[in-house]
Design an enzyme around this catalytic site. Structure first.
Site, PDB file in Angstrom:
ATOM      1  N   ASP A  20     -68.140 -22.855 -54.579  1.00  0.00           N
ATOM      2  CA  ASP A  20     -67.115 -23.615 -55.298  1.00  0.00           C
ATOM      3  C   ASP A  20     -66.717 -24.873 -54.551  1.00  0.00           C
ATOM      4  OD1 ASP A  20     -66.979 -21.837 -57.316  1.00  0.00           O
ATOM      5  OD2 ASP A  20     -65.109 -20.882 -56.703  1.00  0.00           O
ATOM      6  N   MET A  76     -51.604 -24.151 -56.048  1.00  0.00           N
ATOM      7  CA  MET A  76     -51.871 -25.055 -57.177  1.00  0.00           C
ATOM      8  C   MET A  76     -50.593 -25.682 -57.725  1.00  0.00           C
ATOM      9  SD  MET A  76     -54.733 -22.686 -59.047  1.00  0.00           S
ATOM     10  CE  MET A  76     -53.983 -21.121 -58.599  1.00  0.00           C
ATOM     11  N   LYS A 108     -65.415 -26.342 -60.073  1.00  0.00           N
ATOM     12  CA  LYS A 108     -64.080 -25.748 -60.199  1.00  0.00           C
ATOM     13  C   LYS A 108     -63.019 -26.613 -59.568  1.00  0.00           C
ATOM     14  CE  LYS A 108     -64.245 -21.101 -61.309  1.00  0.00           C
ATOM     15  NZ  LYS A 108     -64.096 -19.799 -60.842  1.00  0.00           N
TER      16      LYS A 108
HETATM   17  N1  SAH Z   1     -58.681 -18.133 -53.422  1.00  0.00           N
HETATM   18  C1  SAH Z   1     -57.999 -19.227 -52.764  1.00  0.00           C
HETATM   19  C2  SAH Z   1     -57.046 -19.964 -53.668  1.00  0.00           C
HETATM   20  C3  SAH Z   1     -57.719 -20.723 -54.789  1.00  0.00           C
HETATM   21  S1  SAH Z   1     -56.562 -21.573 -55.785  1.00  0.00           S
HETATM   22  C4  SAH Z   1     -57.272 -18.680 -51.525  1.00  0.00           C
HETATM   23  O1  SAH Z   1     -57.183 -17.467 -51.350  1.00  0.00           O
HETATM   24  O2  SAH Z   1     -56.793 -19.485 -50.721  1.00  0.00           O
HETATM   25  C5  SAH Z   1     -56.634 -23.180 -55.075  1.00  0.00           C
HETATM   26  C6  SAH Z   1     -55.340 -23.508 -54.389  1.00  0.00           C
HETATM   27  O3  SAH Z   1     -55.307 -22.909 -53.100  1.00  0.00           O
HETATM   28  C7  SAH Z   1     -55.132 -24.981 -54.134  1.00  0.00           C
HETATM   29  O4  SAH Z   1     -54.622 -25.636 -55.272  1.00  0.00           O
HETATM   30  C8  SAH Z   1     -54.100 -24.934 -53.022  1.00  0.00           C
HETATM   31  O5  SAH Z   1     -52.827 -24.643 -53.527  1.00  0.00           O
HETATM   32  C9  SAH Z   1     -54.565 -23.731 -52.237  1.00  0.00           C
HETATM   33  N2  SAH Z   1     -55.401 -24.092 -51.087  1.00  0.00           N
HETATM   34  C10 SAH Z   1     -56.657 -23.694 -50.849  1.00  0.00           C
HETATM   35  N3  SAH Z   1     -57.087 -24.155 -49.655  1.00  0.00           N
HETATM   36  C11 SAH Z   1     -56.074 -24.874 -49.128  1.00  0.00           C
HETATM   37  C12 SAH Z   1     -55.886 -25.586 -47.919  1.00  0.00           C
HETATM   38  N4  SAH Z   1     -56.840 -25.654 -46.996  1.00  0.00           N
HETATM   39  N5  SAH Z   1     -54.696 -26.201 -47.715  1.00  0.00           N
HETATM   40  C13 SAH Z   1     -53.723 -26.141 -48.637  1.00  0.00           C
HETATM   41  N6  SAH Z   1     -53.835 -25.465 -49.800  1.00  0.00           N
HETATM   42  C14 SAH Z   1     -54.990 -24.832 -50.043  1.00  0.00           C
END
Ligand code: SAH
Length: 268
Positions: free
Chosen positions: A45, A180, A67
Site C-alpha cells: 500500500d 485520518m 490506497k
Molecule cells: N493500519 C494503519 C492505519 C491506516 S489508516 C496503522 O495501524 O497505523 C491511515 C492513517 O494512519 C493516516 O491517515 C494517519 O492518521 C495514520 N498514520 C499512519 N502512519 C502514520 C505516521 N507515520 N505518522 C502519522 N500518522 C500516521
C-alpha cells in the site's frame, strides 16, 4: 523456502498479512523481514515506507495496490481477487500494509475474502501509528496522572461529517487518538467542544511519525486547526487529544534531523 528452520512453507499458496509499522524500517518485526525476504510476490500500500521494500528480493514480484484517500489505485474487491488469484497459483504472497493490518487497515475484510475462498493466511502485527507516533513524539498514551484509558477513532469524514461517538470522546482522564483526521480537524475540534470538552484541552498533530520528516504541532482544541494549517502539515498525520500531550515538551527525544534522510512513505 522456510518460514523458520522448523516450519517449512506449504506447497500451497498462502497470504501473509503483514504490518509494516509507521515508517521507520527499524520498527519492522523480525517475522515481517523474514517473510519479505522469502516472498514470491508483495502486494503493498501507499503507506509502506520505501526502505522496507529493500528487503524484497529482486526476483519477487511487487504490486502496488495504492490506497491514498479518495484515490484508490485498486478497488478493495480487485485487491481481494488479486490475493486469491496469486495464492491459488501456489505463491507465497505478502500483503504489506502500513502500521498494523487490523487497525484501520481493512485487514479483516481482506482475510474474510480469503477465508471465503479457502485460501490459507497468517497475520503478522505491526506497530500501529498510535504507538509509533506516541513513542517518537514523547507523548505516552496513558499516564497514571492524566489518562487511564485510550480510544482510537477514525476521523475520516463521510458526507462531510465525522459520525463519531462524541460523548465518549470528551470524557476526562482519557486519551483520544484520531487516525485520518487531518482533513476534518477543525470540525472534529469544534464538535468536541460542543459536546463538553474544555477548549483548553491539549492536542498534538504529528505528521509522518518516526520518519525524518516527522513534525509535531501542539495546541488546544481552540487553536490546533489554525496552528496545523499555519505549519502546512500534510498527510499522514495522527491527532492525539488529552492531557498527556503536555508531556511532549518534557519527553520528546526523537530528532528527525538525525534520523535516516531517505525519502518516505509515498511509494510512487
Ligand atoms: N493500519 C494503519 C492505519 C491506516 S489508516 C496503522 O495501524 O497505523 C491511515 C492513517 O494512519 C493516516 O491517515 C494517519 O492518521 C495514520 N498514520 C499512519 N502512519 C502514520 C505516521 N507515520 N505518522 C502519522 N500518522 C500516521
Amino acid at each position: 523456502m522456510k518460514t523458520s528452520d522448523s516450519q517449512p512453507y506449504q506447497a500451497a499458496g498462502r497470504v501473509f498479512l503483514v504490518g509494516a509499522g509507521p515508517g521507520d524500517p527499524e520498527l519492522l518485526t523480525l517475522r515481517a523481514v523474514r517473510l519479505l525476504q522469502r516472498a514470491d510476490v508483495v502486494v503493498y500500500d501507499n503507506l509502506v515506507p520505501i526502505q522496507i521494500m529493500d528487503f524484497v528480493p529482486p526476483s519477487a514480484e511487487r504490486i502496488y495496490a495504492g490506497k491514498r484517500r479518495n484515490e484508490h489505485t485498486m478497488r478493495q474487491e480487485q485487491i481481494n481477487t488479486l490475493l486469491i488469484k496469486l495464492a491459488s497459483e501456489g505463491k507465497q504472497v505478502v500483503r504489506l500494509k502500513g502500521g498494523d493490518p487490523f487497525i484501520f487497515g481493512r485487514g479483516g475484510e481482506e482475510l474474510q475474502a480469503l477465508a471465503a475462498h479457502g485460501v490459507a493466511f497468517e497475520v503478522i502485527p505491526g506497530v500501529t501509528a498510535a504507538s509509533g507516533v506516541s513513542s517518537y513524539s514523547g507523548i505516552p498514551l496513558t499516564h497514571r496522572d492524566y489518562a487511564q484509558s485510550c480510544v482510537f477513532v477514525t476521523g475520516h469524514l463521510k458526507n462531510g461529517t465525522a459520525d463519531l461517538d462524541w460523548p465518549c470522546m470528551v470524557r476526562p482522564n482519557q486519551t483520544v487518538v484520531i487516525y485520518m483526521g487531518l482533513g476534518g480537524l477543525a470540525e472534529i475540534c469544534r464538535e468536541l467542544v460542543l459536546h463538553g470538552a474544555p477548549a483548553t484541552r491539549p492536542v498534538a498533530v504529528v505528521q509522518e511519525g518516526s520518519l525524518a520528516t516527522q513534525k509535531v504541532v501542539t495546541g488546544t482544541l481552540a487553536d490546533i486547526a489554525e496552528r496545523v494549517s499555519h505549519a502546512k502539515l500534510k498527510s499522514p498525520c495522527l491527532t492525539i487529544v488529552g492531557e498527556v500531550v503536555n508531556l511532549h515538551h518534557e519527553l520528546a527525544w526523537f530528532n528527525p534531523q538525525t534520523a535516516c534522510q531517505e525519502p518516505r512513505l509515498a511509494v510512487v
